[in-house]
Motif scaffolding. Sequence first.
Motif: not given
Length: 215
Positions: A54-58, A62-66, A71-74, A128-130
């Motif tokens: 769904a767009g968490s800070n995984f 995230t480091r791979g380009g997403d 923002a969506t993790a918020l 992290v899966n923030g």
Amino acid sequence: RGQEQREFAQRLAAYPHRAWATLALMALSLLAYVLLVATGAGWIELEGPRLAAAGSNFGPLTRGGDAWRLATALFLSAGLLQLAVSLYVLWDLGRLCERLLGWPQFLVVFAASGVMGELASLWRDPWVNGTGASGALFGLVGALLVYLAMPGNGVPRSTMRRPAISLGVLAGYIALMAASGRNPDFAAYLGGFAMGAAIGLALSRPASWWPELWS
């Protein structure tokens, strides 16, 4: 003191009755949670893979380009308790912050503090899966505490109780997480608080102060 409180009340009354930006952020968070629950991600605690989808800070994604995940993790919550705490603090502090600073500045504080918190979380743990707006909420606390403490803003000292109460709610949530064996993301909290405090300091100073930074 009575005159200061009356002037402060007039300033808040001059703002539209409803803090629309705050309500919009709350609605987005609640909608995201309801949609995830509807897809079978869980209820009390949501499944990590569903949150990542769904767009968490995984971290790896995230480091791979997403980068958009910062923002969506918020607006995602890992569980019902996290959602409830986020909505309460946002309702309590968001309206005050939006009325004091104006809705554009309020959104800047929320977004910048939230992204900084996610970046700090990613720095602490690359895997992290923030989820959640904890960094953004601590940013609101930092911005308000600095803004309210600065002289010349016409804000009664009694108003300091608002961010103090919300900070206590956040601290209680963190303590509960730690007691249940989870690892609170202190990097996100500190990163968000520092960013919010910095923006609050900038907003509390007159424009003529800025050239002093470069002299």
